[in-house]
Design an enzyme around this catalytic site. Sequence first.
Site, PDB file in Angstrom:
ATOM      1  N   GLY A  31    -120.832  39.577 -35.265  1.00  0.00           N
ATOM      2  CA  GLY A  31    -119.799  38.916 -36.193  1.00  0.00           C
ATOM      3  C   GLY A  31    -119.623  37.664 -35.690  1.00  0.00           C
ATOM      4  N   HIS A  34    -121.495  31.987 -38.414  1.00  0.00           N
ATOM      5  CA  HIS A  34    -121.598  30.726 -38.513  1.00  0.00           C
ATOM      6  C   HIS A  34    -122.953  30.786 -39.360  1.00  0.00           C
ATOM      7  CE1 HIS A  34    -124.379  31.356 -35.309  1.00  0.00           C
ATOM      8  NE2 HIS A  34    -123.603  31.510 -34.511  1.00  0.00           N
ATOM      9  N   HIS A  37    -126.017  32.857 -38.211  1.00  0.00           N
ATOM     10  CA  HIS A  37    -125.983  34.098 -38.815  1.00  0.00           C
ATOM     11  C   HIS A  37    -126.579  34.348 -40.091  1.00  0.00           C
ATOM     12  CE1 HIS A  37    -123.012  34.618 -35.569  1.00  0.00           C
ATOM     13  NE2 HIS A  37    -123.884  35.591 -35.115  1.00  0.00           N
ATOM     14  N   GLN A 148    -134.230  32.700 -33.076  1.00  0.00           N
ATOM     15  CA  GLN A 148    -135.055  32.116 -31.953  1.00  0.00           C
ATOM     16  C   GLN A 148    -133.871  31.739 -30.814  1.00  0.00           C
ATOM     17  OE1 GLN A 148    -138.059  28.999 -32.661  1.00  0.00           O
ATOM     18  NE2 GLN A 148    -137.436  28.442 -30.418  1.00  0.00           N
ATOM     19  N   ASP A 150    -131.855  32.789 -29.433  1.00  0.00           N
ATOM     20  CA  ASP A 150    -131.686  34.111 -28.317  1.00  0.00           C
ATOM     21  C   ASP A 150    -133.164  34.562 -28.200  1.00  0.00           C
ATOM     22  OD1 ASP A 150    -128.620  34.569 -27.942  1.00  0.00           O
ATOM     23  OD2 ASP A 150    -129.050  34.411 -29.927  1.00  0.00           O
ATOM     24  N   MET A 184    -125.920  26.321 -33.147  1.00  0.00           N
ATOM     25  CA  MET A 184    -124.639  27.028 -33.438  1.00  0.00           C
ATOM     26  C   MET A 184    -124.445  28.298 -32.630  1.00  0.00           C
ATOM     27  SD  MET A 184    -124.286  26.659 -37.494  1.00  0.00           S
ATOM     28  CE  MET A 184    -124.120  24.933 -38.170  1.00  0.00           C
ATOM     29  N   SER A 186    -121.328  31.389 -31.720  1.00  0.00           N
ATOM     30  CA  SER A 186    -119.942  31.969 -31.686  1.00  0.00           C
ATOM     31  C   SER A 186    -119.146  31.645 -30.602  1.00  0.00           C
ATOM     32  CB  SER A 186    -120.240  33.472 -31.971  1.00  0.00           C
ATOM     33  OG  SER A 186    -121.017  34.020 -32.830  1.00  0.00           O
TER      34      SER A 186
HETATM   35  P1  AMP Z   1    -124.856  37.340 -32.077  1.00  0.00           P
HETATM   36  O1  AMP Z   1    -123.979  37.885 -33.223  1.00  0.00           O
HETATM   37  O2  AMP Z   1    -124.803  36.495 -31.412  1.00  0.00           O
HETATM   38  O3  AMP Z   1    -125.535  38.707 -31.504  1.00  0.00           O
HETATM   39  O4  AMP Z   1    -126.204  36.947 -32.938  1.00  0.00           O
HETATM   40  C1  AMP Z   1    -126.681  37.680 -34.052  1.00  0.00           C
HETATM   41  C2  AMP Z   1    -128.166  37.069 -34.509  1.00  0.00           C
HETATM   42  O5  AMP Z   1    -127.925  35.693 -34.912  1.00  0.00           O
HETATM   43  C3  AMP Z   1    -129.171  37.103 -33.339  1.00  0.00           C
HETATM   44  O6  AMP Z   1    -130.231  37.488 -33.566  1.00  0.00           O
HETATM   45  C4  AMP Z   1    -129.008  35.718 -32.782  1.00  0.00           C
HETATM   46  O7  AMP Z   1    -130.235  35.135 -32.253  1.00  0.00           O
HETATM   47  C5  AMP Z   1    -128.772  35.057 -34.315  1.00  0.00           C
HETATM   48  N1  AMP Z   1    -128.042  33.700 -34.155  1.00  0.00           N
HETATM   49  C6  AMP Z   1    -127.302  33.306 -33.287  1.00  0.00           C
HETATM   50  N2  AMP Z   1    -127.091  32.090 -33.305  1.00  0.00           N
HETATM   51  C7  AMP Z   1    -127.810  31.325 -34.078  1.00  0.00           C
HETATM   52  C8  AMP Z   1    -128.335  30.148 -34.557  1.00  0.00           C
HETATM   53  N3  AMP Z   1    -127.852  29.000 -34.100  1.00  0.00           N
HETATM   54  N4  AMP Z   1    -129.540  30.078 -35.348  1.00  0.00           N
HETATM   55  C9  AMP Z   1    -130.383  31.181 -35.660  1.00  0.00           C
HETATM   56  N5  AMP Z   1    -129.869  32.517 -35.382  1.00  0.00           N
HETATM   57  C10 AMP Z   1    -128.899  32.461 -34.662  1.00  0.00           C
END
Ligand code: AMP
Length: 280
Positions: A31, A34, A37, A148, A150, A184, A186
């Site tokens: 969640g 941005h 996501h 990518q 992560d 970007m 969170s």
């Molecule tokens: P998270 O909510 O941080 O666990 O991220 C969920 C998914 O969004 C993961 O696969 C992250 O790699 C992806 N994600 C997070 N930030 C970015 C970004 N700036 N660009 C592309 N994918 C992202």
Amino acid sequence: MQTIHTIQKLRLAVQKARTEGKSIGFVPTMGAFHQGHLSLIQRCKKDHGLCVVSIFVNPTQFGPKEDYRNYPRDKRRDCRMAAAAGADVVFYPSVEEMYPFGCCSLVDVPDVTKTLCGKSRPHHFRGVATVVAKLFLIVNPDQAYFGQKDYQQTVVIQKMARDLNFPVKIRVIATVREPDGLAMSSRNIYLTPQERSEATVLFASLQAAKRSVGKGEKDPKAIKALIRSMIIRTSGRIDYIECADAQTLRPVPRLEGRCVIALAVFFGKARLIDNIILQI
Ligand code: AMP
């Protein structure tokens, strides 16, 4: 868009879509959405009849001193944004639904979890692999979408899916950046205005490294020194800078083949990561 809180109801919704002949795409998230996501959700919906997005701040992937309690949570905003990006279902389970009392089995992916972020976050990827394995078994998607940004996470999940025969194709989507290059995240909301402006050094240093490799520099020591020299001019505290094989994530003695240059740097409370992939 449907918001579903239980595993049983989620399974029914997926089964119904399957009987209607739809393919299932899945975007696991924590969640605090941005545009990064949203690009995953948009891509997933473009490719699939049913786009399932999970929102779950997974306690098992946070270390004891990390930001699990304070991690940003805004269910209404996230559901609104997911719907606008094309999600058909948001799966929003409670911690008890995902980890009922006594739940203790873990998924451990060796080797690729030990380098890079694994050094300073020793149990992080075990938590990630465990929750993603559970979500794959709950959602049973045809394809799952990861960012990518992560990069190590994408390698861990790909390895787990292959090793454990999950019938799911892992799709990796390019990092979405702010106009000044900052990836970007969170966690960017933790940055003070000064840290926010200094944090642009992460992508700038990776770009400088790429240019240097392009001019013929193949020594990881020189590349890491170049990146370090740029970061130490700011208030950033370096966790690691590494040049690694893009598949094994082991540090390379020389930059050749497919490599990842990855880094993690603290700005104030925020630990930020970024990376670039080079095909040399
Ligand atoms: P998270 O909510 O941080 O666990 O991220 C969920 C998914 O969004 C993961 O696969 C992250 O790699 C992806 N994600 C997070 N930030 C970015 C970004 N700036 N660009 C592309 N994918 C992202």
